[in-house]
Design an enzyme around this catalytic site. Structure first.
Site, PDB file in Angstrom:
ATOM      1  N   CYS A 107       0.823  -1.222   0.000  1.00  0.00           N
ATOM      2  CA  CYS A 107       0.000   0.000   0.000  1.00  0.00           C
ATOM      3  C   CYS A 107       0.853   1.266   0.000  1.00  0.00           C
ATOM      4  CB  CYS A 107      -0.944   0.012   1.191  1.00  0.00           C
ATOM      5  SG  CYS A 107      -2.009  -1.418   1.234  1.00  0.00           S
ATOM      6  N   HIS A 165      -3.539   7.264   2.622  1.00  0.00           N
ATOM      7  CA  HIS A 165      -3.955   5.960   2.091  1.00  0.00           C
ATOM      8  C   HIS A 165      -5.341   5.621   2.640  1.00  0.00           C
ATOM      9  CE1 HIS A 165      -4.207   1.830   1.114  1.00  0.00           C
ATOM     10  NE2 HIS A 165      -3.809   1.361   2.275  1.00  0.00           N
ATOM     11  N   ASN A 225     -10.212  -0.182  -0.030  1.00  0.00           N
ATOM     12  CA  ASN A 225      -8.747  -0.088   0.018  1.00  0.00           C
ATOM     13  C   ASN A 225      -8.184  -0.620  -1.301  1.00  0.00           C
ATOM     14  OD1 ASN A 225      -6.020  -0.556   0.468  1.00  0.00           O
ATOM     15  ND2 ASN A 225      -6.303  -1.337   2.531  1.00  0.00           N
TER      16      ASN A 225
HETATM   17  O1  UT7 Z   1      -3.844  -1.157   3.496  1.00  0.00           O
HETATM   18  C1  UT7 Z   1      -3.011  -1.858   4.326  1.00  0.00           C
HETATM   19  C2  UT7 Z   1      -3.210  -1.520   5.710  1.00  0.00           C
HETATM   20  N1  UT7 Z   1      -4.428  -2.090   6.222  1.00  0.00           N
HETATM   21  C3  UT7 Z   1      -5.061  -1.473   7.201  1.00  0.00           C
HETATM   22  O2  UT7 Z   1      -4.661  -0.402   7.578  1.00  0.00           O
HETATM   23  C4  UT7 Z   1      -6.231  -2.139   7.847  1.00  0.00           C
HETATM   24  C5  UT7 Z   1      -6.193  -1.888   9.321  1.00  0.00           C
HETATM   25  N2  UT7 Z   1      -7.219  -2.572  10.074  1.00  0.00           N
HETATM   26  C6  UT7 Z   1      -8.522  -2.223  10.023  1.00  0.00           C
HETATM   27  O3  UT7 Z   1      -8.909  -1.370   9.268  1.00  0.00           O
HETATM   28  C7  UT7 Z   1      -9.470  -2.893  10.982  1.00  0.00           C
HETATM   29  O4  UT7 Z   1      -8.727  -3.622  11.946  1.00  0.00           O
HETATM   30  C8  UT7 Z   1     -10.485  -3.855  10.293  1.00  0.00           C
HETATM   31  C9  UT7 Z   1     -11.503  -3.048   9.512  1.00  0.00           C
HETATM   32  C10 UT7 Z   1      -9.773  -4.831   9.402  1.00  0.00           C
HETATM   33  C11 UT7 Z   1     -11.259  -4.642  11.365  1.00  0.00           C
HETATM   34  O5  UT7 Z   1     -11.879  -3.750  12.275  1.00  0.00           O
HETATM   35  P1  UT7 Z   1     -11.733  -3.973  13.844  1.00  0.00           P
HETATM   36  O6  UT7 Z   1     -12.536  -2.939  14.497  1.00  0.00           O
HETATM   37  O7  UT7 Z   1     -10.264  -4.018  14.165  1.00  0.00           O
HETATM   38  O8  UT7 Z   1     -12.442  -5.343  14.048  1.00  0.00           O
HETATM   39  P2  UT7 Z   1     -11.849  -6.702  14.673  1.00  0.00           P
HETATM   40  O9  UT7 Z   1     -10.944  -7.353  13.684  1.00  0.00           O
HETATM   41  O10 UT7 Z   1     -11.339  -6.422  16.049  1.00  0.00           O
HETATM   42  O11 UT7 Z   1     -13.161  -7.525  14.799  1.00  0.00           O
HETATM   43  C12 UT7 Z   1     -14.231  -7.142  15.673  1.00  0.00           C
HETATM   44  C13 UT7 Z   1     -15.368  -8.131  15.493  1.00  0.00           C
HETATM   45  C14 UT7 Z   1     -14.924  -9.578  15.542  1.00  0.00           C
HETATM   46  O12 UT7 Z   1     -15.973 -10.332  16.145  1.00  0.00           O
HETATM   47  P3  UT7 Z   1     -15.869 -10.800  17.659  1.00  0.00           P
HETATM   48  O13 UT7 Z   1     -14.634 -11.633  17.747  1.00  0.00           O
HETATM   49  O14 UT7 Z   1     -15.777  -9.536  18.472  1.00  0.00           O
HETATM   50  O15 UT7 Z   1     -17.122 -11.536  17.854  1.00  0.00           O
HETATM   51  C15 UT7 Z   1     -14.816  -9.972  14.095  1.00  0.00           C
HETATM   52  O16 UT7 Z   1     -14.991 -11.350  13.894  1.00  0.00           O
HETATM   53  O17 UT7 Z   1     -15.936  -7.936  14.195  1.00  0.00           O
HETATM   54  C16 UT7 Z   1     -15.955  -9.186  13.496  1.00  0.00           C
HETATM   55  N3  UT7 Z   1     -15.809  -8.938  12.079  1.00  0.00           N
HETATM   56  C17 UT7 Z   1     -16.857  -8.725  11.268  1.00  0.00           C
HETATM   57  N4  UT7 Z   1     -18.178  -8.707  11.501  1.00  0.00           N
HETATM   58  C18 UT7 Z   1     -18.971  -8.456  10.462  1.00  0.00           C
HETATM   59  C19 UT7 Z   1     -14.661  -8.859  11.367  1.00  0.00           C
HETATM   60  N5  UT7 Z   1     -14.951  -8.608  10.086  1.00  0.00           N
HETATM   61  C20 UT7 Z   1     -16.299  -8.529  10.009  1.00  0.00           C
HETATM   62  C21 UT7 Z   1     -17.191  -8.280   8.944  1.00  0.00           C
HETATM   63  N6  UT7 Z   1     -18.518  -8.253   9.226  1.00  0.00           N
HETATM   64  N7  UT7 Z   1     -16.769  -8.080   7.686  1.00  0.00           N
END
Ligand code: UT7
Length: 321
Positions: free
Chosen positions: A111, A248, A278
């Protein structure tokens, strides 16, 4: 010898994939995707490969720069999703665009790839050896995304952005910095070909990208404001005098957090993630091109662009238009 932006262009494939489309594939919801990421839809290329997206964006940048393909003597493409492992997208483009035989190569910094391309091109032009560089970020991330993994499949989309930079008497591209920290590699990665332990042909199971989202989020919210501050310090420039920060587009919450940390108005943090998701190396040049074409960035404006991603890598640039 200094450098400036001569023109920009961008291109996205036609097919729109909405959050509702993804609800049909994995256990997710439009509400979760919008509130956790800011994404409403993204594009998906079904028929055009990465070099085609890059070609269309390049034509627009060349047109905006009012030059001919023969004027280009350096061509750099940032991508992790080239048409094939080799030749590179840059070499395919050299022929497609009808450039002379020139220096043309691809960069892999995920990225942050476009910022890396900008840094390398800026320094090569400043050496005086090269006069006009075409730099491109082009990705078809849908090729390497696992549409059974809700943690990643809602995030990514396909696009290309291009920029022509050339010599300038005044330093318009004022500062460019790039970094990598390889010990965090495992947070965002994709497996390659396996090592050959015997003489069997490679296993054709196709690898997908994998991400530890929360850790990458923490990394991004740390390095984004850090690199902006570093650029301001280096250029001795006041943040209040920036027209925009073009970061980004990985997550709206990352951009909002950086705005808070930097005490910089949210409405001056350029945002188009809702339309494209993204798009990795394409994200920054696509956003810059949109900002210029919508007059959010005007001649005379100074802006910072910054990116972060797999590697882990990050970087940024302070530029006067
Ligand atoms: O471009 C390269 C760089 N990339 C980035 O900068 C990405 C950085 N990371 C992020 O943007 C975020 O971490 C994400 C958008 C990927 C995820 O958001 P988050 O707030 O960190 O969520 P999480 O991974 O902590 O997940 C929270 C909950 C989990 O459920 P439980 O374990 O709390 O029950 C996940 O399983 O959300 C769940 N979850 C979803 N639920 C519905 C994860 N993805 C999804 C989804 N739909 N698509």
């Amino acid at each position: 010898m200094y450098t400036k932006i001569l023109g920009t262009g961008s291109y996205v494939p036609q097919k729109v994939v909405t959050n509702a489309d993804l609800e049909a594939l994995v256990d997710t919801s439009d509400e979760w995707i919008q509130s956790r990421t800011g994404i409403k839809e993204r594009r998906m290329s079904e028929t055009e490969n990465t070099s085609e997206l890059a070609y269309q964006a390049a034509l627009k940048a060349i047109d905006a720069a009012q030059i001919q393909p023969e004027d280009i003597d350096l061509l750099i493409v940032a991508t992790v999703t080239g048409d094939k492992p080799f030749p590179g997208v840059s070499q395919i483009l050299q022929r497609r665009l009808g450039c002379k035989p020139i220096t043309a190569f691809d960069i892999n910094a995920a990225c942050s790839g476009f910022i890396y391309a900008l840094n390398v091109a800026d320094k090569m032009l400043r050496s005086g050896v090269y006069k006009k560089a075409l730099i491109i970020g082009a990705e078809i991330l849908t090729k390497i995304t696992d549409y059974t993994d809700r943690n990643t499949c809602v995030l990514f989309g396909d696009a290309a952005g291009a920029m022509v930079i050339g010599e300038s008497e005044k330093a318009m591209i004022k500062e460019v910095v790039t970094y990598a920290k390889g010990d965090l590699e495992g947070l965002l990665t994709m497996e390659g070909y396996p090592l050959k332990k015997d003489f069997k042909t490679p296993d054709n199971g196709r690898p997908f990208l994998q991400m530890q989202g929360t850790d990458v989020f923490k990394f991004a919210t740390t390095v984004l404001p850090q690199v902006v501050q570093e650029l301001l310090d280096k250029a001795q420039f006041n943040i209040e005098d920036l027209a925009l920060i073009v970061a980004h587009q990985a997550n709206k919450r990352i951009i909002d957090k950086a705005s808070k940390t930097l005490k910089f108005p949210t409405d001056k943090m350029y945002m188009n993630i809702e339309n494209y998701g993204n798009t990795s190396a394409a994200s920054v040049p696509l956003a810059i091109d949109e900002a210029i074409r919508s007059h959010a960035l005007k001649p005379g404006d100074t802006f910072i662009t910054a990116a972060f991603g797999a590697g882990l890598t990050w970087g940024g640039a302070l530029i006067e238009l």
